[in-house]
Design an enzyme around this catalytic site. Structure first.
Site, PDB file in Angstrom:
ATOM      1  CB  ALA A  61      41.045  51.281  48.091  1.00 51.48           C
ATOM      2  N   GLY A 100      39.835  55.472  45.052  1.00 53.56           N
ATOM      3  CA  GLY A 100      41.036  55.956  45.719  1.00 53.56           C
ATOM      4  C   GLY A 100      42.059  56.507  44.735  1.00 53.56           C
ATOM      5  CD  GLU A 103      38.712  58.858  47.658  1.00 53.79           C
ATOM      6  OE1 GLU A 103      39.124  57.684  47.666  1.00 53.79           O
ATOM      7  OE2 GLU A 103      37.920  59.303  48.511  1.00 53.79           O
ATOM      8  CD  GLU A 123      35.205  55.557  45.890  1.00 55.16           C
ATOM      9  OE1 GLU A 123      34.486  56.028  44.972  1.00 55.16           O
ATOM     10  OE2 GLU A 123      36.368  55.947  46.110  1.00 55.16           O
TER      11      GLU A 123
HETATM   12  C1  3H9 Z   1      37.934  52.669  46.873  1.00 50.88           C
HETATM   13  O1  3H9 Z   1      38.754  53.081  46.099  1.00 50.88           O
HETATM   14  C2  3H9 Z   1      37.749  53.243  48.238  1.00 50.88           C
HETATM   15  C3  3H9 Z   1      38.418  54.566  48.461  1.00 50.88           C
HETATM   16  O2  3H9 Z   1      37.507  55.627  48.237  1.00 50.88           O
HETATM   17  C4  3H9 Z   1      38.846  54.748  49.875  1.00 50.88           C
HETATM   18  C5  3H9 Z   1      39.860  53.819  50.397  1.00 50.88           C
HETATM   19  C6  3H9 Z   1      40.336  54.187  51.781  1.00 50.88           C
HETATM   20  N1  3H9 Z   1      40.927  46.049  43.960  1.00 50.88           N
HETATM   21  O3  3H9 Z   1      37.499  44.337  35.918  1.00 50.88           O
HETATM   22  P1  3H9 Z   1      38.673  43.632  35.350  1.00 50.88           P
HETATM   23  C7  3H9 Z   1      41.088  43.189  39.688  1.00 50.88           C
HETATM   24  S1  3H9 Z   1      36.911  51.378  46.470  1.00 50.88           S
HETATM   25  C8  3H9 Z   1      41.416  44.818  43.770  1.00 50.88           C
HETATM   26  O4  3H9 Z   1      38.477  42.260  34.812  1.00 50.88           O
HETATM   27  P2  3H9 Z   1      38.785  45.547  33.216  1.00 50.88           P
HETATM   28  C9  3H9 Z   1      39.953  42.286  39.239  1.00 50.88           C
HETATM   29  O5  3H9 Z   1      39.474  41.526  40.301  1.00 50.88           O
HETATM   30  C10 3H9 Z   1      37.443  50.882  44.861  1.00 50.88           C
HETATM   31  N2  3H9 Z   1      41.369  44.164  42.582  1.00 50.88           N
HETATM   32  O6  3H9 Z   1      39.413  44.503  34.229  1.00 50.88           O
HETATM   33  C11 3H9 Z   1      40.624  41.472  38.165  1.00 50.88           C
HETATM   34  O7  3H9 Z   1      41.396  40.487  38.815  1.00 50.88           O
HETATM   35  P3  3H9 Z   1      41.649  39.039  38.145  1.00 50.88           P
HETATM   36  C12 3H9 Z   1      36.976  51.803  43.818  1.00 50.88           C
HETATM   37  C13 3H9 Z   1      40.814  44.806  41.560  1.00 50.88           C
HETATM   38  O8  3H9 Z   1      39.898  46.022  32.378  1.00 50.88           O
HETATM   39  C14 3H9 Z   1      41.576  42.460  37.529  1.00 50.88           C
HETATM   40  O9  3H9 Z   1      41.769  43.500  38.484  1.00 50.88           O
HETATM   41  N3  3H9 Z   1      37.355  51.285  42.506  1.00 50.88           N
HETATM   42  C15 3H9 Z   1      40.277  46.085  41.693  1.00 50.88           C
HETATM   43  O10 3H9 Z   1      37.561  44.991  32.580  1.00 50.88           O
HETATM   44  C16 3H9 Z   1      41.067  43.068  36.255  1.00 50.88           C
HETATM   45  O11 3H9 Z   1      39.771  43.613  36.483  1.00 50.88           O
HETATM   46  C17 3H9 Z   1      36.543  50.489  41.813  1.00 50.88           C
HETATM   47  O12 3H9 Z   1      35.462  50.176  42.210  1.00 50.88           O
HETATM   48  C18 3H9 Z   1      40.357  46.717  42.958  1.00 50.88           C
HETATM   49  N4  3H9 Z   1      39.887  47.961  43.162  1.00 50.88           N
HETATM   50  O13 3H9 Z   1      38.286  46.747  34.107  1.00 50.88           O
HETATM   51  C19 3H9 Z   1      37.085  50.032  40.479  1.00 50.88           C
HETATM   52  N5  3H9 Z   1      39.768  46.477  40.497  1.00 50.88           N
HETATM   53  O14 3H9 Z   1      42.455  39.342  36.917  1.00 50.88           O
HETATM   54  C20 3H9 Z   1      36.849  48.567  40.307  1.00 50.88           C
HETATM   55  C21 3H9 Z   1      39.998  45.463  39.653  1.00 50.88           C
HETATM   56  O15 3H9 Z   1      42.378  38.317  39.215  1.00 50.88           O
HETATM   57  N6  3H9 Z   1      37.436  48.043  39.097  1.00 50.88           N
HETATM   58  N7  3H9 Z   1      40.623  44.440  40.277  1.00 50.88           N
HETATM   59  O16 3H9 Z   1      40.284  38.506  37.851  1.00 50.88           O
HETATM   60  C22 3H9 Z   1      36.900  48.230  37.885  1.00 50.88           C
HETATM   61  O17 3H9 Z   1      35.897  48.891  37.709  1.00 50.88           O
HETATM   62  C23 3H9 Z   1      37.550  47.520  36.729  1.00 50.88           C
HETATM   63  O18 3H9 Z   1      38.343  46.495  37.246  1.00 50.88           O
HETATM   64  C24 3H9 Z   1      38.433  48.420  35.843  1.00 50.88           C
HETATM   65  C25 3H9 Z   1      39.196  47.529  34.822  1.00 50.88           C
HETATM   66  C26 3H9 Z   1      37.547  49.421  35.090  1.00 50.88           C
HETATM   67  C27 3H9 Z   1      39.455  49.152  36.663  1.00 50.88           C
END
Ligand code: 3H9
Length: 642
Positions: A61, A100, A103, A123
């Site tokens: 999400a 998400g 999901e 999450e």
């Molecule tokens: C969820 O899903 C809840 C659901 O169960 C229910 C909902 C109803 N949102 O980490 P990076 C941005 S909770 C917004 O440097 P990488 C990040 O800020 C979520 N922005 O890249 C950055 O921005 P900027 C569950 C996000 O290649 C850019 O993307 N998901 C999100 O080293 C690049 O990120 C997670 O917890 C986000 N969800 O790693 C996953 N994710 O360029 C969280 C990233 O402006 N994310 N951004 O600085 C990660 O673990 C890593 O970002 C990922 C990529 C592995 C995806």
């Protein structure tokens, strides 16, 4: 367009394109809802492939929306609509299908993955539980033991593991979209995950063991235990009931202090290198020199090798070279055994060692990790100045010393920088990048690039005694000393800070590191007139008695069979040094006094321009010094009142 729909014959490809990580924002949710309506109403569409543009399938999400109330359509409703569709939906997963994103994939009727993809429900690491059916659908696809590890542990699994576990139906052998289209062409009947029975536990004890282990490691983070409970409901309750409970839990956690703290640190970690200098072209880095083969030098060398760089390690004589090389080899082997390094032979083939600085003639960057003494460091830098290419970057790994002073011994001080790694260097995430006054912009850019390519969270610090982290930790030590003089015992201070969420108390930490290290530093600072001589008098007395900590079987604690026990002798020393009556100090008093001291020091670092932002300080304290992550760090928790 965030979502497009393209026809490939009778197959509709619904493609999400929301860079950088295809997070499900409100616009994406709405567009997916529209896509379901469109594909359901078009009789010519026989199947749908859900794919993503760019580097990854949906990574979750959109966390940036979490501080505002949710706006319809909600993700659970979007997923329910996909799952209920009469047209089969096939998810094509690449990159990281997380939260998400996974999901949504589980709401699709089938899943095909790129072999390099990873899937997870992280999450919990954001202080949450899955909020769109993860705890209910996952245990209908994989065993309960794997489900609890994924939901309450948050770590992603590989595509191969996902295939073996039943989370995905096939791995694409060639092009992912081609494979998904070919699968969709077979027009499989919709298979709805919620209609499947739960897979159940493979081993009745494994589930409890995994859950207990994760709870134990949570260190005060409440989402872990709550995630286990949510999954248990997913395993036992009728799906509709479990989904409703999961959603309510997710929504209430989303506004909790811990989730806000974890979100804060998530974004703060990704903003530390936002500096105009990091946008310019960095210098090329392939060959790294490391001077000093002790724990730190060998750790840095191993890390560079593990990340594909070539390394030449320099030590002063053959015996030390041999010992350093052995440390590197052992670290690489340990990493290979733990699955952190795939190509041990390849990494080792890129390693060389020597006793002569001339072996560094072609090095692009040299990092010194020698004894923490200014005259030794200056000697090393003078040697490197003569032996290296004029544009090679020369970095010091010092934890305390003045990097401006070290830089000054170079003909061109603009090529000097501080790279303060944390031990063990191949594991610890933090890297303080210390910027001396004369540093060249492209040297800053190169250090930032290196930090990323080494998998570190780099934080810029100005030059001062101890940089950001050690400065704050010194204030922690000093306040802990004052607490002893006011009436607390070391074990009380440690217990209070452990209850707060630190992995270890400050006195236990000192015993582990050795009290002699800080003692040597105090003596140096006193000689320089930077300390009055009155601080840490209890620690001084313990050091004078040779009580250096664990290694001498006594420090702040006594050690019996390796276990720390409060020391009567130390209590007597403390009593003798107390010049006032003992105050009664509760755990809360102790924690709030220490946090107060940390924050005062943090404010000073901001005022002096050593730290660029309060967020950077939070990142340093959380990643390098054990400050509990769920607080968001000392500065965030101060202003957010948590
Ligand atoms: C969820 O899903 C809840 C659901 O169960 C229910 C909902 C109803 N949102 O980490 P990076 C941005 S909770 C917004 O440097 P990488 C990040 O800020 C979520 N922005 O890249 C950055 O921005 P900027 C569950 C996000 O290649 C850019 O993307 N998901 C999100 O080293 C690049 O990120 C997670 O917890 C986000 N969800 O790693 C996953 N994710 O360029 C969280 C990233 O402006 N994310 N951004 O600085 C990660 O673990 C890593 O970002 C990922 C990529 C592995 C995806």
């Amino acid at each position: 367009m965030t979502v497009t729909l393209q026809r490939h014959g009778a197959i509709a490809v619904v493609r999400i394109d929301n860079p950088p990580v295809n997070a499900v924002s409100h616009a994406v949710r709405q567009a997916l809802m529209d896509a379901v309506a469109q594909t359901e109403s078009d009789a010519k569409i026989g199947a749908v492939v859900l794919a993503c543009a760019g580097r990854t399938f949906v990574a979750g999400a959109d966390v940036k929306e979490f501080d505002a109330p949710p706006v319809e359509p909600h993700l659970p409703d979007v997923i329910a609509a996909i799952e209920a569709a009469d047209t089969p939906w096939v998810a094509a997963l690449h990159g990281t299908a997380l939260g998400g994103g996974l999901e949504i994939a589980m709401g699709c009727h089938y899943r095909i993955a790129d072999p390099k993809a990873r899937m997870g429900l992280p999450e919990v690491t954001l202080g949450l539980v899955p909020g769109a059916g993860g705890t209910v659908r996952l245990p209908r696809l994989v065993s309960a033991d794997l489900a609890v590890a994924m939901v309450a542990g948050g770590k992603p699994i590989t595509a191969r593991a996902a295939l073996d576990a039943g989370l995905v139906d096939a791995l694409a052998e060639g092009d992912l979209l081609e494979a998904a289209l070919a699968f969709a062409e077979t027009r499989p009947e919709p298979r709805r995950t919620l209609d499947l029975p739960v897979v159940g536990k493979t081993d009745p004890e494994a589930f409890d063991k995994i859950a207990a282990n994760l709870r134990r490691k949570a260190r005060g983070q409440s989402s872990v235990a709550i995630a286990v409970e949510a999954l248990e409901r997913g395993l036992t309750l009728p799906p509709a009931e479990a989904l409703a409970e999961e959603r309510a839990t997710f929504l209430s956690l989303k506004t909790s202090d811990q989730a806000r703290g974890l979100r804060h640190i998530f974004f703060a970690e990704r903003a530390t290198l936002a500096d105009p200098r990091t946008k310019i072209e960095p210098r090329a880095l392939t060959h790294i020199g490391v001077v000093g083969g002790g724990t730190m030098g060998a750790g840095i060398a191993s890390l560079c090798l593990m990340r594909g760089l070539s390394v030449t390690l320099i030590e002063r004589d053959d015996v030390s070279v041999e010992a350093g090389a052995e440390r590197v080899r052992a670290t690489l082997e340990g990493s290979a055994n733990r699955g952190l390094l795939n190509d041990l032979d390849g990494a080792w083939a890129r390693f060389q060692s020597a006793t002569d600085y001339n072996a560094l003639a072609e090095a692009d960057l040299v990092i010194e990790a020698v004894f923490e003494d200014m005259s030794v460091k200056k000697e090393v830098f003078a040697g490197l100045d003569a032996a290296t290419k004029p544009d090679a970057i020369l970095a010091t790994n010092t934890s305390y010393l003045d990097v401006n002073d070290i830089a000054a011994c170079l003909k061109d001080p603009s090529r000097a920088i501080g790279l303060h790694f944390f031990s063990p260097a191949h594991i610890m995430k933090l890297l303080e990048i210390v910027l001396p006054d004369a540093v060249a912009d492209d040297v800053v850019a190169t250090a930032a690039r290196l930090s990323k390519s080494l998998g570190k969270i780099g934080v810029f610090s100005g030059v001062c005694d101890g940089f950001i982290g050690n400065r704050i930790m010194s204030s922690y030590r000093s306040e802990a000393d004052r607490l002893l003089l006011d009436g607390a015992w070391p074990s009380e201070v440690d217990a209070a800070m452990r209850t707060f969420g630190f992995p270890m108390g400050i006195f236990e930490m000192q015993d582990l590191a050795g009290l002699d290290i800080a003692w040597a530093m105090r003596k140096r600072r006193r000689a320089e007139g930077k300390l009055t001589g009155n601080e840490s008098r209890i620690a001084d007395r313990l050091c004078e008695e040779g009580r250096f900590g664990r290694k001498t079987n006594g420090g702040w604690y006594d050690y019996v069979d390796g276990r720390a026990q409060p020391s009567q002798h130390v209590a007597k020393v403390i009593d003798e040094e107390r010049d006032a009556e003992r105050m009664a100090l509760s755990q809360d008093d102790i924690v709030s006094r220490i946090l107060g001291a940390l924050r005062r020091e943090a404010e000073a670092l901001l005022e002096e321009g050593i730290a660029r932002s309060a967020d950077d300080i939070d990142v340093v304290m959380v990643n390098g010094y054990g400050f509990p992550r769920w607080t968001g760090g000392p500065m965030f928790s101060a202003w957010s009142g948590s």
